[in-house]
Design a protein around this motif. Structure first.
Motif, PDB file in Angstrom:
ATOM      1  N   GLU A   1       0.837  -1.205   0.000  1.00 30.47           N
ATOM      2  CA  GLU A   1       0.000   0.000   0.000  1.00 30.47           C
ATOM      3  C   GLU A   1       0.875   1.259   0.000  1.00 30.47           C
ATOM      4  N   ILE A   2       1.927   1.260   0.819  1.00 30.60           N
ATOM      5  CA  ILE A   2       2.836   2.406   0.882  1.00 30.60           C
ATOM      6  C   ILE A   2       3.556   2.576  -0.454  1.00 30.60           C
ATOM      7  N   VAL A   3       4.030   1.473  -1.001  1.00 30.31           N
ATOM      8  CA  VAL A   3       4.732   1.523  -2.287  1.00 30.31           C
ATOM      9  C   VAL A   3       3.824   2.095  -3.365  1.00 30.31           C
ATOM     10  N   TRP A   4       2.570   1.647  -3.398  1.00 27.77           N
ATOM     11  CA  TRP A   4       1.651   2.115  -4.425  1.00 27.77           C
ATOM     12  C   TRP A   4       1.362   3.610  -4.283  1.00 27.77           C
ATOM     13  N   ARG A   5       1.259   4.090  -3.060  1.00 29.17           N
ATOM     14  CA  ARG A   5       0.986   5.516  -2.848  1.00 29.17           C
ATOM     15  C   ARG A   5       2.143   6.371  -3.365  1.00 29.17           C
ATOM     16  N   TYR A   6       3.358   5.865  -3.261  1.00 29.26           N
ATOM     17  CA  TYR A   6       4.493   6.580  -3.853  1.00 29.26           C
ATOM     18  C   TYR A   6       4.423   6.543  -5.379  1.00 29.26           C
ATOM     19  N   VAL A   7       4.056   5.393  -5.911  1.00 30.71           N
ATOM     20  CA  VAL A   7       4.038   5.219  -7.362  1.00 30.71           C
ATOM     21  C   VAL A   7       3.077   6.202  -8.031  1.00 30.71           C
ATOM     22  N   VAL A   8       1.946   6.485  -7.399  1.00 32.44           N
ATOM     23  CA  VAL A   8       0.943   7.362  -8.010  1.00 32.44           C
ATOM     24  C   VAL A   8       1.119   8.814  -7.586  1.00 32.44           C
ATOM     25  N   ASP A   9       2.187   9.122  -6.871  1.00 28.35           N
ATOM     26  CA  ASP A   9       2.419  10.487  -6.389  1.00 28.35           C
ATOM     27  C   ASP A   9       3.442  11.191  -7.267  1.00 28.35           C
ATOM     28  N   VAL A  10       3.419  12.540  -7.247  1.00 22.50           N
ATOM     29  CA  VAL A  10       4.360  13.335  -8.037  1.00 22.50           C
ATOM     30  C   VAL A  10       5.807  13.040  -7.657  1.00 22.50           C
ATOM     31  N   GLN A  11       6.035  12.610  -6.402  1.00 23.82           N
ATOM     32  CA  GLN A  11       7.394  12.295  -5.978  1.00 23.82           C
ATOM     33  C   GLN A  11       8.015  11.209  -6.849  1.00 23.82           C
ATOM     34  N   PHE A  12       7.202  10.216  -7.207  1.00 27.29           N
ATOM     35  CA  PHE A  12       7.722   9.089  -7.990  1.00 27.29           C
ATOM     36  C   PHE A  12       8.036   9.521  -9.424  1.00 27.29           C
ATOM     37  N   ILE A  13       7.282  10.485  -9.927  1.00 30.01           N
ATOM     38  CA  ILE A  13       7.576  11.011 -11.262  1.00 30.01           C
ATOM     39  C   ILE A  13       8.964  11.652 -11.265  1.00 30.01           C
ATOM     40  N   LEU A  14       9.242  12.454 -10.242  1.00 34.41           N
ATOM     41  CA  LEU A  14      10.559  13.086 -10.129  1.00 34.41           C
ATOM     42  C   LEU A  14      11.649  12.036  -9.958  1.00 34.41           C
ATOM     43  N   LEU A  15      11.359  11.002  -9.158  1.00 33.44           N
ATOM     44  CA  LEU A  15      12.326   9.935  -8.941  1.00 33.44           C
ATOM     45  C   LEU A  15      12.623   9.201 -10.250  1.00 33.44           C
ATOM     46  N   THR A  16      11.587   8.941 -11.032  1.00 34.52           N
ATOM     47  CA  THR A  16      11.759   8.265 -12.318  1.00 34.52           C
ATOM     48  C   THR A  16      12.591   9.113 -13.276  1.00 34.52           C
ATOM     49  N   ILE A  17      12.291  10.412 -13.310  1.00 32.53           N
ATOM     50  CA  ILE A  17      13.066  11.322 -14.162  1.00 32.53           C
ATOM     51  C   ILE A  17      14.535  11.302 -13.753  1.00 32.53           C
ATOM     52  N   ALA A  18      14.791  11.352 -12.448  1.00 32.62           N
ATOM     53  CA  ALA A  18      16.170  11.343 -11.951  1.00 32.62           C
ATOM     54  C   ALA A  18      16.874  10.042 -12.329  1.00 32.62           C
ATOM     55  N   ALA A  19      16.171   8.911 -12.191  1.00 29.08           N
ATOM     56  CA  ALA A  19      16.777   7.620 -12.499  1.00 29.08           C
ATOM     57  C   ALA A  19      17.083   7.491 -13.996  1.00 29.08           C
ATOM     58  N   VAL A  20      16.135   7.886 -14.844  1.00 28.37           N
ATOM     59  CA  VAL A  20      16.342   7.809 -16.297  1.00 28.37           C
ATOM     60  C   VAL A  20      17.454   8.756 -16.722  1.00 28.37           C
ATOM     61  N   TRP A  21      17.448   9.963 -16.172  1.00 27.54           N
ATOM     62  CA  TRP A  21      18.476  10.954 -16.492  1.00 27.54           C
ATOM     63  C   TRP A  21      19.859  10.440 -16.102  1.00 27.54           C
ATOM     64  N   THR A  22      19.942   9.818 -14.929  1.00 26.78           N
ATOM     65  CA  THR A  22      21.209   9.251 -14.465  1.00 26.78           C
ATOM     66  C   THR A  22      21.710   8.192 -15.436  1.00 26.78           C
ATOM     67  N   GLY A  23      20.817   7.294 -15.848  1.00 29.17           N
ATOM     68  CA  GLY A  23      21.202   6.241 -16.781  1.00 29.17           C
ATOM     69  C   GLY A  23      21.657   6.786 -18.126  1.00 29.17           C
ATOM     70  N   LEU A  24      20.947   7.772 -18.654  1.00 27.38           N
ATOM     71  CA  LEU A  24      21.306   8.347 -19.947  1.00 27.38           C
ATOM     72  C   LEU A  24      22.638   9.085 -19.876  1.00 27.38           C
ATOM     73  N   LEU A  25      22.839   9.822 -18.791  1.00 25.72           N
ATOM     74  CA  LEU A  25      24.081  10.579 -18.656  1.00 25.72           C
ATOM     75  C   LEU A  25      25.274   9.630 -18.539  1.00 25.72           C
ATOM     76  N   TRP A  26      25.093   8.536 -17.809  1.00 26.90           N
ATOM     77  CA  TRP A  26      26.172   7.545 -17.682  1.00 26.90           C
ATOM     78  C   TRP A  26      26.442   6.882 -19.030  1.00 26.90           C
ATOM     79  N   TYR A  27      25.405   6.544 -19.765  1.00 26.53           N
ATOM     80  CA  TYR A  27      25.573   5.816 -21.034  1.00 26.53           C
ATOM     81  C   TYR A  27      26.253   6.678 -22.094  1.00 26.53           C
ATOM     82  N   PHE A  28      25.827   7.918 -22.211  1.00 27.73           N
ATOM     83  CA  PHE A  28      26.341   8.767 -23.269  1.00 27.73           C
ATOM     84  C   PHE A  28      27.621   9.510 -22.906  1.00 27.73           C
ATOM     85  N   ASN A  29      27.899   9.694 -21.602  1.00 27.04           N
ATOM     86  CA  ASN A  29      29.023  10.537 -21.206  1.00 27.04           C
ATOM     87  C   ASN A  29      29.800   9.953 -20.030  1.00 27.04           C
TER      88      ASN A  29
END
Length: 376
Positions: free
Chosen positions: A284-312
């Motif tokens: 229940e706690i995990v799901w509440r994070y998943v549907v919250d704006v916090q998780f969107i920011l976390l996802t952006i940070a994780a994807v950005w980190t992966g792309l920056l590492w891969y390309f640079n």
């Protein structure tokens, strides 16, 4: 580009003015227990100076807390043992505030009755200041668009959901400063890394005085520096870890002192009940994070980190590893914490995103939209 930067800067300033206008209409008497308790800490500093770090309920002899609770209709306002945000210290048989002293101290720097508005205005101004600084590093249209998009996100957070807790406002200032310095330490100013890591450690240590979970903002740095020393076994990596750790400890000294006074020991906690239960993975706690704006920011940070590492990874490899470790540690902690709140992972989100923003801007401009992978 110069004209576009000016337009972008004007846009940031317009949004800042809009934020300030919105913030100026806020009231401190929202009826929220946490608000009153942070203001009580500020009141103690105003009355007793640094002695206000002792939050014994007995010092409510001027009935500040009681009157605040009475104003919001709290049914047990006249019973010190039933006050919200206060816990019993059995060894001293006294009731004390559960929060660390930093947020109350920052609030006490402003006039009584007009403390929250200037704090959030200051936080918004600092955020826009770093965005204007980021504009000076934007050497291509794509990077300018990145700063503009990031700016909209960062300024929005100064209004909602950051206002959910007064402790998040000063934390956001630290995140912007530490993110900028982290990128500089690993990307642009490596010769000054020892000094910069000490400064970052001090900032993150100070953030612990605003909210205890901010200690996890430093977790990735500690693990990264420990790993760097174990791999290199060099004097340089040892000194980097030592300087960061020492500065971190110095920064959080006010909380350790407050714990010693209020809880009976520097490493004892003033928190109780659900805040100190063992971690547990709750769907229940995990799901509440998943549907919250916090998780969107976390996802952006994780994807950005992966792309920056891969390309640079040649230039940005180390900073992306640090960010990835920090994100992972904080994600594990908060996803297994038995309480969900709409601002819990905002600090690690923003620390990571500020770091990634300035790390990306510090890369050399490339004529192509994306640089080639480092292993190409």
């Amino acid at each position: 580009m110069k004209f576009l930067k000016i337009l972008c800067a004007i846009g940031f300033l317009v949004v800042l003015v809009s934020n300030i206008w919105s913030i100026s209409g806020w009231i401190e008497a929202r009826g929220v227990y946490d608000d009153i308790c942070y203001l009580r800490q500020a009141h103690l500093f105003e009355r007793f100076g640094l002695g206000g770090i002792d939050t014994n309920i007995a010092f409510d002899d001027d009935h500040y807390l009681k009157n605040k609770m009475k104003e919001i209709g709290y049914p047990e306002w006249n019973d010190p043992k039933r006050m919200p945000c206060h816990t019993l210290t059995p060894s001293a048989d006294k009731y004390v505030l559960q929060y660390p002293p930093g947020t109350g101290f920052v609030l006490s720097l402003f006039p009584a009755g007009f403390q929250v508005i200037p704090l959030y205005v200051l936080t918004s101004v600092v955020a826009v200041g770093f965005l204007l600084l980021a504009l000076t590093y934007a050497s291509t249209l794509y990077r300018l668009m990145l700063v503009a998009a990031f700016g909209d996100c960062a300024i929005y957070l100064m209004i909602n959901p950051t206002k959910a807790s007064y402790s998040v406002a000063p934390t956001m200032i630290v995140c912007a400063m530490a993110g900028f310095l982290t990128a500089k330490a690993f990307m642009d100013w490596p010769r000054h890394r020892l000094f910069l890591l000490a400064l970052i450690g001090l900032l993150l240590g100070l953030s612990v005085n605003f909210r205890l979970p901010n200690l996890f903002l430093a977790a990735g740095y500690c693990l990264y520096l420990a790993g760097a020393f174990l791999l290199a076994r060099s004097r340089e990596t040892f000194l980097q870890g030592l300087s960061f750790g020492t500065a971190l400890l110095i920064g959080m000294a006010p909380t350790l002192i407050a714990n010693a006074i209020n809880a009976g020991g520097p490493f004892s906690t003033t928190y109780g009940s659900v805040d100190v239960v063992p971690p547990e993975l709750n769907s229940e706690i995990v799901w509440r994070y998943v549907v919250d704006v916090q998780f969107i920011l976390l996802t952006i940070a994780a994807v950005w980190t992966g792309l920056l590492w891969y390309f640079n990874r040649t230039r940005a490899g180390w900073v992306t590893v640090l960010v990835a470790i920090n994100l992972a540690v904080n994600l594990i902690f908060f996803m297994t914490h038995p309480i969900f709140t709409p601002y819990y992972i905002i600090p690690i989100d923003m620390l990571s995103l500020w770091t990634l923003l300035f790390a990306t801007l510090d890369l050399r401009a490339d004529k192509s939209t994306f640089p080639k992978p480092a292993n190409a």
